[in-house]
Scaffold this motif. Sequence first.
Motif, short mmCIF file in Angstrom:
data_model
loop_
_atom_site.label_atom_id
_atom_site.label_comp_id
_atom_site.label_asym_id
_atom_site.label_seq_id
_atom_site.Cartn_x
_atom_site.Cartn_y
_atom_site.Cartn_z
N LYS A 174 0.80 -1.23 0.00
CA LYS A 174 0.00 0.00 0.00
C LYS A 174 0.83 1.28 0.00
CE LYS A 174 -3.66 -0.11 2.75
NZ LYS A 174 -4.52 -0.37 3.92
N CYS A 175 2.14 1.13 0.05
CA CYS A 175 3.02 2.29 0.13
C CYS A 175 2.93 3.15 -1.14
CB CYS A 175 4.47 1.85 0.34
SG CYS A 175 5.64 3.20 0.40
N ARG A 176 2.92 4.45 -0.96
CA ARG A 176 3.00 5.42 -2.05
C ARG A 176 4.06 6.45 -1.67
NH1 ARG A 176 0.45 1.81 -3.45
NH2 ARG A 176 -1.57 1.73 -4.49
N TRP A 177 4.85 6.90 -2.65
CA TRP A 177 5.89 7.88 -2.40
C TRP A 177 5.95 8.84 -3.58
CZ3 TRP A 177 7.61 10.34 1.27
CH2 TRP A 177 8.91 10.82 1.42
N PRO A 178 5.27 9.99 -3.49
CA PRO A 178 5.15 10.92 -4.62
C PRO A 178 6.50 11.35 -5.18
CG PRO A 178 3.66 11.55 -2.85
CD PRO A 178 4.54 10.47 -2.30
N GLY A 179 6.55 11.41 -6.51
CA GLY A 179 7.73 11.92 -7.18
C GLY A 179 8.82 10.90 -7.40
N LEU A 220 1.86 9.55 -13.40
CA LEU A 220 0.85 10.57 -13.19
C LEU A 220 -0.42 10.29 -13.99
CD1 LEU A 220 2.90 13.90 -13.18
CD2 LEU A 220 2.13 12.54 -11.24
N GLY A 221 -0.25 9.68 -15.14
CA GLY A 221 -1.42 9.39 -15.98
C GLY A 221 -1.03 8.56 -17.19
N GLU A 222 -2.03 7.94 -17.80
CA GLU A 222 -1.78 7.08 -18.96
C GLU A 222 -2.36 7.63 -20.25
OE1 GLU A 222 -1.68 2.82 -18.34
OE2 GLU A 222 -2.51 3.15 -16.35
N ALA A 223 -3.05 8.75 -20.19
CA ALA A 223 -3.64 9.33 -21.40
C ALA A 223 -3.45 10.85 -21.37
CB ALA A 223 -5.12 8.97 -21.49
N PRO A 224 -2.27 11.34 -21.76
CA PRO A 224 -1.08 10.62 -22.22
C PRO A 224 -0.25 10.05 -21.06
CG PRO A 224 -0.66 12.97 -22.24
CD PRO A 224 -2.10 12.82 -21.87
N TRP A 225 0.61 9.10 -21.40
CA TRP A 225 1.43 8.40 -20.41
C TRP A 225 2.55 9.33 -19.96
CZ3 TRP A 225 6.18 6.66 -18.94
CH2 TRP A 225 6.25 5.52 -18.13
N CYS A 226 2.66 9.53 -18.63
CA CYS A 226 3.70 10.42 -18.11
C CYS A 226 4.13 9.94 -16.73
CB CYS A 226 3.20 11.85 -18.03
SG CYS A 226 4.41 13.02 -17.36
N MET A 227 5.45 9.78 -16.57
CA MET A 227 6.03 9.38 -15.29
C MET A 227 7.01 10.46 -14.85
SD MET A 227 8.45 6.08 -14.40
CE MET A 227 7.10 4.89 -14.35
N ILE A 228 7.06 10.72 -13.53
CA ILE A 228 8.06 11.63 -12.97
C ILE A 228 8.92 10.87 -11.97
CG2 ILE A 228 6.69 13.72 -13.31
CD1 ILE A 228 5.98 13.60 -10.32
N ASP A 229 10.19 11.27 -11.87
CA ASP A 229 11.09 10.59 -10.94
C ASP A 229 12.18 11.56 -10.48
OD1 ASP A 229 12.13 8.40 -9.46
OD2 ASP A 229 13.67 8.11 -10.99
N GLY A 230 12.42 11.56 -9.18
CA GLY A 230 13.45 12.41 -8.61
C GLY A 230 14.83 11.79 -8.70
#
Length: 605
Positions: free
Chosen positions: A465-470, A475-485
Amino acid sequence: MSYYIKEKKAFRKQMLAARESIEPQTRSLLSKEICSRIQLMEWYRKADYIFAYAPIRSEVDMKPLIETAFSDGKRVAFPRVEKDEILFYEVNNFNELNEGSFHVPEPEKHPGNLIRVENVLVLVPGCAFSRRGARMGYGGGFYDRFFEKHSQAVRVGIAYESQLSDALEQLAEPTDQWMDGIVTEAAFYDCSQYYTREQMLHKICEGGYFAGKPGIVLSRQLLSYLGRPQEQLQFVHIAGTNGKGSVAAFLNQICIEAGISAGMYTSPHLTDFAERIRLGHEVIPDEELLALGARVLSAAKSMWLETGLFPTMSDDALAIALLYYRKKSVKFVILETGMGGRLDSTNVIPPALVSVITQIGLEHTRYLGDTLTAIANEKAGIIKNGSRAVLMRQEPEVMAVLEGVCKQRNIPWVVGDEVATEVKLGLFGAHQRKNAAVAAETAQILCEMGFDEITPDVIVRGLQKCRWPGRMELLGEAPWCMIDGAHNVSGVQALCKSLKESFKDEQFIFVMGVLADKDYRQMASEILPIAKRVYTVQPASTRALAAEELTTAIRALGGECEMLASTDRISDILNAQEKTVIFGSLSLIGEIRQRLLQIYGRSMK
């Protein structure tokens, strides 16, 4: 003359008239009361140097205080106008002052008597003040320019109570310098007690990230002024180059699942300072941040006056967190180091319940050393006698250092490899299986130490259940976008490995923005084999690498690259036919995340 200037001139005239209307005998009595209050201030008692002023017209008369300061053995200096600035020269008595610029008594100019601005309490005259520290002078700007140059000087406005007006803040200009405190005949006003949230965070961040002394020295000194809250808390201490935040997030979720009240302190933040200080899923409330921040800032001023040491933002943030967690009586604190370990601000704590070392790579080589073994030795500085240790499996030379430290200090340790593949993690990326294993091993040790709410089922639920923003966040699939620090080479390597394993032979649009002290050429080399195109953007930081320089470097490596003028342009390059990965500085990722979540119609989490 503009309406604003006319309004300010009229306000100054009004406040001066009110001050002039006080009867001379009454002014004398009020001045003595104000001088008595100054002597009671901790800042006065701590200061070796007092920068005073010679009163003119109806200003508060400082003579009673200065005579006491001389007898107290304090060194006293007065301002002298030289061109467009004021310098402070030491005197031994009032007879050394002569009429100077603007008919104000001034000391003689003598190089041997010029005082450096260190450990100094500056007593500041003015026409008007607000309780939050706004000041209106006489229009010359001398004190504003002085404090802009000497931002750490402790400045206290001296005024009659009738000179206080919060309406002054509506007339304040960006160049106006605000006070740390105000003394009147009625009270001492610690301005930090009245700060807005924005003012508080500005003051905390004013200390910057780096100082001339190691963080552990600054934090130890600051916390001594605050009752040493770290000595009344227990900790899980986490150091490493990459994975610290993810391991902390996994552990935090495990504690939530177990019903354990645990604090989590991490850095840096993505979008808001309060993210650094969490209790469960909740960040520190504004009222706590303001109240505890005021205590810390006041202590920081005392510390500077007495020792000449000034804490950084990291030291202030840690102090606020520890005061908050002590107040909340948490079971323990999940504490992430900032930079390094041995000399890091967080290493002021007593031996941790568990000391955790995550993936180690080359970072901050100017401070930590230019080899993996040197950096490993610095990170291993958090492992103290009386603790237990969890080590992430990594390069043999790193493991040799970490295990050697544990043996030398007679500390039991375990090694985290990877969690079972059937456990579906809440965080994306192949490298998260190693982070999850380290968190699971740490949780198991805590269970053995008496936190028996942490059962195997609880551990699995926490990992799932862990979530760790960034951090590899889709962020979304339409359009597909990932962010990473991913802000260093090893972080980018982990990002690329996860993308390759999850999407096989696909290529990606990358958006990259990093700080200038990173190995950005190597970072770019890691992404180019799977990059269809790269866009560069400049983070909003004084330490940022210019987007033009990054673009030039990527093109020199053979990559197709274009520079974005600002983060506003990022939404324009997203499209349904391509996968976009945005990575780099956490401050950049936080800014972009806020913007894109609005586009995707989601709230910040």
